[in-house]
Design an enzyme around this catalytic site. Structure first.
Site, PDB file in Angstrom:
ATOM      1  N   ARG A  15       0.345  29.649  -0.378  1.00 38.45           N
ATOM      2  CA  ARG A  15      -0.929  29.108   0.087  1.00 38.45           C
ATOM      3  C   ARG A  15      -2.024  30.178  -0.030  1.00 38.45           C
ATOM      4  O   ARG A  15      -1.734  31.341  -0.256  1.00 38.45           O
ATOM      5  CB  ARG A  15      -0.798  28.655   1.553  1.00 38.45           C
ATOM      6  CG  ARG A  15       0.024  27.399   1.719  1.00 38.45           C
ATOM      7  CD  ARG A  15       0.309  27.073   3.170  1.00 38.45           C
ATOM      8  NE  ARG A  15       1.209  28.018   3.785  1.00 38.45           N
ATOM      9  CZ  ARG A  15       1.567  28.015   5.073  1.00 38.45           C
ATOM     10  NH1 ARG A  15       1.055  27.114   5.887  1.00 38.45           N
ATOM     11  NH2 ARG A  15       2.407  28.902   5.550  1.00 38.45           N
ATOM     12  N   LYS A  75      -0.975  33.746   6.201  1.00 39.83           N
ATOM     13  CA  LYS A  75       0.121  34.295   7.007  1.00 39.83           C
ATOM     14  C   LYS A  75      -0.293  35.566   7.724  1.00 39.83           C
ATOM     15  O   LYS A  75      -1.269  36.231   7.354  1.00 39.83           O
ATOM     16  CB  LYS A  75       1.323  34.612   6.100  1.00 39.83           C
ATOM     17  CG  LYS A  75       1.980  33.406   5.510  1.00 39.83           C
ATOM     18  CD  LYS A  75       2.396  32.372   6.530  1.00 39.83           C
ATOM     19  CE  LYS A  75       3.644  32.774   7.302  1.00 39.83           C
ATOM     20  NZ  LYS A  75       4.069  31.708   8.240  1.00 39.83           N
ATOM     21  N   TYR A  94      -3.139  33.080  10.623  1.00 38.85           N
ATOM     22  CA  TYR A  94      -2.041  32.944  11.588  1.00 38.85           C
ATOM     23  C   TYR A  94      -1.525  34.351  11.891  1.00 38.85           C
ATOM     24  O   TYR A  94      -1.320  35.150  10.971  1.00 38.85           O
ATOM     25  CB  TYR A  94      -0.881  32.128  10.994  1.00 38.85           C
ATOM     26  CG  TYR A  94      -1.134  30.654  10.865  1.00 38.85           C
ATOM     27  CD1 TYR A  94      -1.402  29.866  11.978  1.00 38.85           C
ATOM     28  CD2 TYR A  94      -1.064  30.027   9.628  1.00 38.85           C
ATOM     29  CE1 TYR A  94      -1.620  28.497  11.854  1.00 38.85           C
ATOM     30  CE2 TYR A  94      -1.276  28.653   9.495  1.00 38.85           C
ATOM     31  CZ  TYR A  94      -1.560  27.901  10.617  1.00 38.85           C
ATOM     32  OH  TYR A  94      -1.774  26.540  10.495  1.00 38.85           O
ATOM     33  N   HIS A  96       0.799  34.844  15.077  1.00 40.94           N
ATOM     34  CA  HIS A  96       2.042  34.693  15.859  1.00 40.94           C
ATOM     35  C   HIS A  96       2.461  36.035  16.454  1.00 40.94           C
ATOM     36  O   HIS A  96       3.604  36.482  16.302  1.00 40.94           O
ATOM     37  CB  HIS A  96       3.171  34.102  14.997  1.00 40.94           C
ATOM     38  CG  HIS A  96       2.853  32.725  14.496  1.00 40.94           C
ATOM     39  ND1 HIS A  96       2.812  31.623  15.316  1.00 40.94           N
ATOM     40  CD2 HIS A  96       2.525  32.281  13.256  1.00 40.94           C
ATOM     41  CE1 HIS A  96       2.471  30.550  14.607  1.00 40.94           C
ATOM     42  NE2 HIS A  96       2.294  30.921  13.373  1.00 40.94           N
ATOM     43  N   GLU A 118      -3.416  30.062  15.410  1.00 38.83           N
ATOM     44  CA  GLU A 118      -2.515  29.281  16.267  1.00 38.83           C
ATOM     45  C   GLU A 118      -2.957  29.215  17.727  1.00 38.83           C
ATOM     46  O   GLU A 118      -2.446  28.381  18.479  1.00 38.83           O
ATOM     47  CB  GLU A 118      -1.069  29.820  16.183  1.00 38.83           C
ATOM     48  CG  GLU A 118      -0.808  31.180  16.810  1.00 38.83           C
ATOM     49  CD  GLU A 118      -1.125  32.339  15.888  1.00 38.83           C
ATOM     50  OE1 GLU A 118      -1.688  32.110  14.804  1.00 38.83           O
ATOM     51  OE2 GLU A 118      -0.838  33.494  16.250  1.00 38.83           O
ATOM     52  N   ASP A 270      11.176  26.772  14.390  1.00 42.77           N
ATOM     53  CA  ASP A 270      10.286  27.939  14.552  1.00 42.77           C
ATOM     54  C   ASP A 270      10.057  28.277  16.024  1.00 42.77           C
ATOM     55  O   ASP A 270       9.542  29.349  16.345  1.00 42.77           O
ATOM     56  CB  ASP A 270       8.952  27.711  13.827  1.00 42.77           C
ATOM     57  CG  ASP A 270       8.184  26.513  14.354  1.00 42.77           C
ATOM     58  OD1 ASP A 270       8.798  25.617  14.975  1.00 42.77           O
ATOM     59  OD2 ASP A 270       6.958  26.475  14.158  1.00 42.77           O
TER      60      ASP A 270
HETATM   61  N1  LIG Z   1       9.442  24.195  10.575  1.00 41.34           N
HETATM   62  C1  LIG Z   1       8.163  24.129  10.228  1.00 41.34           C
HETATM   63  O1  LIG Z   1       7.785  24.448   9.113  1.00 41.34           O
HETATM   64  C2  LIG Z   1       7.154  23.619  11.225  1.00 41.34           C
HETATM   65  C3  LIG Z   1       5.848  23.282  10.819  1.00 41.34           C
HETATM   66  C4  LIG Z   1       4.973  22.753  11.768  1.00 41.34           C
HETATM   67  C5  LIG Z   1       5.377  22.611  13.098  1.00 41.34           C
HETATM   68  N2  LIG Z   1       6.649  22.989  13.453  1.00 41.34           N
HETATM   69  C6  LIG Z   1       7.167  22.840  14.828  1.00 41.34           C
HETATM   70  O2  LIG Z   1       7.462  21.483  15.108  1.00 41.34           O
HETATM   71  C7  LIG Z   1       7.525  21.338  16.533  1.00 41.34           C
HETATM   72  C8  LIG Z   1       6.764  20.091  16.966  1.00 41.34           C
HETATM   73  O3  LIG Z   1       5.381  20.317  16.754  1.00 41.34           O
HETATM   74  P1  LIG Z   1       4.277  19.208  17.101  1.00 41.34           P
HETATM   75  O4  LIG Z   1       3.009  19.685  16.501  1.00 41.34           O
HETATM   76  O5  LIG Z   1       4.760  17.852  16.762  1.00 41.34           O
HETATM   77  O6  LIG Z   1       4.204  19.328  18.698  1.00 41.34           O
HETATM   78  P2  LIG Z   1       3.543  18.276  19.699  1.00 41.34           P
HETATM   79  O7  LIG Z   1       3.200  19.031  20.933  1.00 41.34           O
HETATM   80  O8  LIG Z   1       2.505  17.475  19.017  1.00 41.34           O
HETATM   81  O9  LIG Z   1       4.766  17.263  20.029  1.00 41.34           O
HETATM   82  C9  LIG Z   1       5.888  17.644  20.726  1.00 41.34           C
HETATM   83  C10 LIG Z   1       6.434  16.418  21.447  1.00 41.34           C
HETATM   84  O10 LIG Z   1       7.702  16.770  22.012  1.00 41.34           O
HETATM   85  C11 LIG Z   1       7.818  16.003  23.193  1.00 41.34           C
HETATM   86  N3  LIG Z   1       8.916  16.491  24.012  1.00 41.34           N
HETATM   87  C12 LIG Z   1       8.964  17.559  24.853  1.00 41.34           C
HETATM   88  N4  LIG Z   1      10.179  17.640  25.451  1.00 41.34           N
HETATM   89  C13 LIG Z   1      10.922  16.623  24.937  1.00 41.34           C
HETATM   90  C14 LIG Z   1      12.247  16.146  25.150  1.00 41.34           C
HETATM   91  N5  LIG Z   1      13.062  16.760  26.002  1.00 41.34           N
HETATM   92  N6  LIG Z   1      12.657  15.063  24.455  1.00 41.34           N
HETATM   93  C15 LIG Z   1      11.860  14.431  23.588  1.00 41.34           C
HETATM   94  N7  LIG Z   1      10.577  14.819  23.361  1.00 41.34           N
HETATM   95  C16 LIG Z   1      10.131  15.886  24.021  1.00 41.34           C
HETATM   96  C17 LIG Z   1       6.436  16.133  23.826  1.00 41.34           C
HETATM   97  O11 LIG Z   1       6.231  15.186  24.834  1.00 41.34           O
HETATM   98  C18 LIG Z   1       5.544  15.949  22.605  1.00 41.34           C
HETATM   99  O12 LIG Z   1       5.175  14.592  22.436  1.00 41.34           O
HETATM  100  C19 LIG Z   1       6.967  22.651  17.107  1.00 41.34           C
HETATM  101  O13 LIG Z   1       8.018  23.490  17.465  1.00 41.34           O
HETATM  102  C20 LIG Z   1       6.230  23.243  15.930  1.00 41.34           C
HETATM  103  O14 LIG Z   1       6.113  24.650  16.015  1.00 41.34           O
HETATM  104  C21 LIG Z   1       7.521  23.497  12.542  1.00 41.34           C
END
Ligand SMILES: NC(=O)c1ccc[n+]([C@@H]2O[C@H](COP(=O)([O-])OP(=O)(O)OC[C@H]3O[C@@H](n4cnc5c(N)ncnc54)[C@H](O)[C@@H]3O)[C@@H](O)[C@H]2O)c1
Length: 370
Positions: A15, A75, A94, A96, A118, A270
């Protein structure tokens, strides 16, 4: 202001912090933009595109850092970049910080102004510069899941949407936030039978209203998850508890109840992951198998689709970057509370509580440095 756009040097990162369209927005307001040669190459933007938008191309990363008052990138800086960052220089990317003590110390030592994507936060608690990457990862999670459900990839050998007369795959999405919603949209669009689980009932109500009929919602709790798991083909981990590690909703002992070739995609990896057996993987080696269950746990999923991710990210970052360039970082942060919350390390001081707590470092109130 003089803006620098270096080429990302973190492995597998394609990116870029500013697109040619963004350069035009800066130059038409009288700012100068220096772009490192081939910085946009991985995202489909070439030096000629940048030149056409008014940027000047510099051959090396050292040239860009030494010239710029504000660096805009993607990054967090990695070790070879630490010494390129100069006192008073504004770095918008970002960071972190809480996950890297060496980076935190290097940025304190540099005396730079570190504004982290972030932690830019709107009044409603949402994180506008994280959302685009969650949108990308959510949609990608279904693409990856569908791919790994194929037999030659180690999956059960089931087509996500089925065909007339044959049942579609069953997809469980843990967490109905940004990632979960976008995953559900994709899976539903492909014809899968989708269930979203969340603890937030209001969120489930909203999802029930906007999702198509092949998406149902359920309250998330340990018993329901344990009972339902064996009948699902693809499980997406998308939970987040702000500022905390993800809860382990699927534990090691549950794997033995799942069918052979079930696919787990833990997007929340993550933040430690919501599936106990998930450990971070890379795009070069994205999956592993435990108890005949396939795990996909890539920690930077959007990195695989840089054409889309760069545009999604810069659409969100550009308005903030323009404010910083037009007003200078101090005035921009005074005028915009969301941007102010992005300040993490400023002129050798830690001004973000989470970072000072993570490494037991002295904390300075952000208002004291503005
Ligand atoms: N791997 C990657 O490349 C990548 C990229 C982007 C985001 N992410 C990660 O994805 C994850 C989700 O991000 P997001 O933006 O959707 O967050 P978000 O805050 O929009 O959504 C998280 C949801 O999880 C729910 N939740 C909390 N505890 C729960 C439980 N016990 N059971 C069911 N649901 C529950 C919350 O109520 C919320 O609706 C984060 O950890 C983020 O860092 C990873």
């Amino acid at each position: 202001m003089i803006i620098g756009v270096p080429k990302e040097i973190k492995p597998s990162e394609n990116r870029v912090g500013v697109k040619p369209a963004g350069v035009l927005e800066f130059t038409k307001r009288g700012h100068e933009v220096y772009v490192q040669s081939q910085a946009g190459w991985g995202s489909g933007f070439f030096d000629e595109d940048y030149i056409e938008s008014g940027a000047k191309i510099l051959p090396t990363i050292e040239d860009v850092y030494s010239k710029a008052e504000m660096i805009v990138k993607v990054k967090e800086p990695i070790e070879p970049e630490y010494d390129l960052i100069t006192e008073g220089q504004l770095v918008f990317t970002y960071f972190h910080f809480a996950s890297s003590e060496p980076l935190t110390h290097a940025m304190i030592k540099s005396g730079a102004v570190c504004l982290a994507y972030e932690t830019v936060e709107l009044a409603d608690g949402s994180l506008p510069l994280l959302v685009p990457m969650s949108e990308v990862a959510g949609r990608m999670s279904i693409q990856a899941g569908a791919h790994y459900l194929e037999k030659p990839r180690g999956g059960k050998g089931i087509l996500l949407g089925g065909v007339p007369g044959v049942q579609p795959a069953k997809v469980m999405i843990l967490g109905g936030g940004v990632v979960g919603t976008h995953a559900a949209k994709m899976a539903a669009g492909m014809g899968a039978d989708v269930t979203i689980l969340d603890v937030n009932l209001n969120r489930l109500r909203q999802l029930e209203d906007i999702m198509p009929p092949n998406v149902r919602t359920l309250h998330s709790n340990a018993l329901t998850i344990r009972e339902l798991l064996p009948s699902f083909d693809l499980i997406i981990g998308a939970v987040l508890i702000h500022g905390a590690k993800a809860p382990k909703l699927i534990t090691r002992d549950m794997l033995k109840d799942m069918q052979r070739g079930t696919v787990l995609v833990d997007v929340a990896v993550d933040q430690g992951g919501c599936i106990e057996t998930c450990t971070p993987t890379t795009h070069d080696n994205p999956t592993f198998v435990i108890d005949d269950v396939l795990h996909y746990c890539v920690a930077n999923m959007p990195g695989a689709v840089p054409y889309t991710s760069t545009s999604a990210l810069t659409n969100a970052t550009l308005p903030y970057a323009l404010q910083l360039a037009n007003k200078g970082w101090k005035q921009a942060c005074i005028d915009n509370e969301a941007l102010k919350l992005g300040l993490n390390v400023v002129n050798g001081k830690v001004v973000y509580k989470g970072v000072s707590e993570a490494f037991d470092l002295p904390y300075t109130e952000v208002d004291d440095i503005l």
